[in-house]
Design a protein around this motif. Sequence first.
Motif: not given
Length: 160
Positions: A79-81, A104-108, A123-124, A128-132
Motif C-alpha cells: 500500500r502507498k498513501i 508519504k506512507k507505505v505498508v510493506v 511514514l516520512g 522513503r527509505a523502504i521505497c528506495h
Amino acid sequence: MAVREILTADDQLLKRKSRRILDIDNDVLELIQDLKDTLYAGDGVGLAAPQIGVLKRVFIIDLRNGEEPLILLNPKIIRKIGQYADREGCLSYPGYEGDVVRPKKVVVTGMNEKGNIIQYEALGLMARAICHETDHLDGILYMDIAKKIYKLQQEPVKEI
C-alpha cells in the motif's frame, strides 16, 4: 563478518532484479551481517544486497534514531498513501542527491531474519527509505526516477 565494497551506479549489476530468498540459511545470515557491517561503516540509512554485489531480496534500514534497524527479506510494498517530493541520496551514487517523489506512507510485508512474516507501516523518511531500497531490489536507481539531480558541494579544506 565483513565490510563489503559498495557498487557504484555505473555497475550494471545494480540494474538487475534480485531473486527471492527461499530459505534463511547461514549464507543469508552472513549476508545480513555484511549488510549491517557495511551500512554502519558508512553514513547512509539503508543498504540493499545488490549494492554489495548480491542479487538477493534483502535490505537493512537504520534511521539511527535509537530504534532497531529494519531488516526485510522478500519485501513487497502492498500500500502507498499520498506523495511528496524530497531530496534523496544513495551510497551507490556518492556526491549527488536528487529530487524524488515518493509516498508519504507505505505498508510493506516481508520476512524478518528469523523467518517470521511481518507487516510494517512507515511514514516520512522510513517510507522513503523502504521505497528506495525496494527499488534497488528491482534494479531501479533513484537517479532513474529523480526529477532533478544535484552535485553536492565539497567542503573546502582549511590550509594551515
